[in-house]
Design a protein around this motif. Sequence first.
Motif, mmCIF file in Angstrom:
data_model
loop_
_atom_site.group_PDB
_atom_site.id
_atom_site.type_symbol
_atom_site.label_atom_id
_atom_site.label_comp_id
_atom_site.label_asym_id
_atom_site.label_seq_id
_atom_site.Cartn_x
_atom_site.Cartn_y
_atom_site.Cartn_z
ATOM 1 N N ARG A 1 -6.726 -0.643 -4.596
ATOM 2 C CA ARG A 1 -6.758 0.844 -4.737
ATOM 3 C C ARG A 1 -5.373 1.423 -5.075
ATOM 4 N NH1 ARG A 1 -5.465 4.822 -2.093
ATOM 5 N NH2 ARG A 1 -5.282 3.593 -0.284
ATOM 6 N N SER A 2 -4.444 1.170 -4.067
ATOM 7 C CA SER A 2 -3.154 1.673 -4.124
ATOM 8 C C SER A 2 -2.461 1.543 -5.492
ATOM 9 C CB SER A 2 -2.352 1.703 -2.953
ATOM 10 O OG SER A 2 -1.189 2.079 -3.195
ATOM 11 N N ASP B 1 -7.341 -2.160 -0.028
ATOM 12 C CA ASP B 1 -6.372 -0.769 -0.157
ATOM 13 C C ASP B 1 -5.255 -1.080 -1.037
ATOM 14 O OD1 ASP B 1 -8.196 0.713 1.883
ATOM 15 O OD2 ASP B 1 -7.231 -0.629 3.486
ATOM 16 N N LEU C 1 0.999 -1.169 0.052
ATOM 17 C CA LEU C 1 0.009 0.063 -0.039
ATOM 18 C C LEU C 1 0.998 1.112 -0.164
ATOM 19 C CD1 LEU C 1 -3.056 0.593 2.487
ATOM 20 C CD2 LEU C 1 -1.737 2.300 1.334
ATOM 21 N N TYR D 1 -2.131 6.836 4.623
ATOM 22 C CA TYR D 1 -2.923 5.749 5.256
ATOM 23 C C TYR D 1 -2.566 5.327 6.577
ATOM 24 C CZ TYR D 1 -4.898 0.961 5.690
ATOM 25 O OH TYR D 1 -5.650 0.003 6.111
#
Length: 250
Positions: free
Chosen positions: A200-201, A197, A143, A148
């Motif tokens: 998405r990253s 996550d 990530l 975050y």
Amino acid sequence: MYKEEITHYSECLSRDMHIMVYGHDGVPFLAFPTQDSLCHNYEEFGMINELSGYLEAGKIQYFVVDTIDKESWSEGDPDLGRRAWKQELYFRYIVDEAMPIILERTGGKLPMTTGCSLGANHAVLTLLRRPDLFSGCVALSGLYDSKYFFNGWMNETLYDNSPECFLPNMPADHPYINEYNQKQIIICVGQGAWEDDGIRSLRYLESVFREKGINAWCDFWGYDVNHDWPWWFKQMHYFLPFIFERWGIQ
């Protein structure tokens, strides 16, 4: 299999640090442990045993470093600026103190960075900030947005340690882009449990690579592929033949 633990004093971090060496030759890897872990992490969770055939055959060599994640990426310290600065010191430790030791052992061969989960974040970050020191990376289930880990907080120091922040703002004519395109960049994520996550990253990072003309293999595995060691074992077995081809290793 050759195995050694190196203990050395870090001026950057003001403490003893450790590097586990596995294997005697081959493609060198600077391996970052999973979050909050130390240099025995890859052995304790089975990655070294999983790759033992390659290590014993002299096809790969692993240098697994300690982390100080508990002082930087994890939420133990309420002083966010201090946490960001600890990560910057850790980065300087890697490039200024750990790397000379590793390069001496490899005879000057530039290692690839690698890591799983937060270790993948370290692997990508370190390559992108100092591509002159590394031959590429294999990052699994990372990530790459440092905000975050800091609840959305950001300062200049953390910006420098966040690929999702600094890479989009890199000028199109920056010399590092040419450096990146001489490296083998492999970034992988599953699409199963605990990978949302990371998906998405990596999708965002993939779009930035495309926009900048950076050749990176961003690989999204199936919906059954979870954020866990058994899948990271399979991913390393899958990617190693591509790395051996580039290095001319049969």
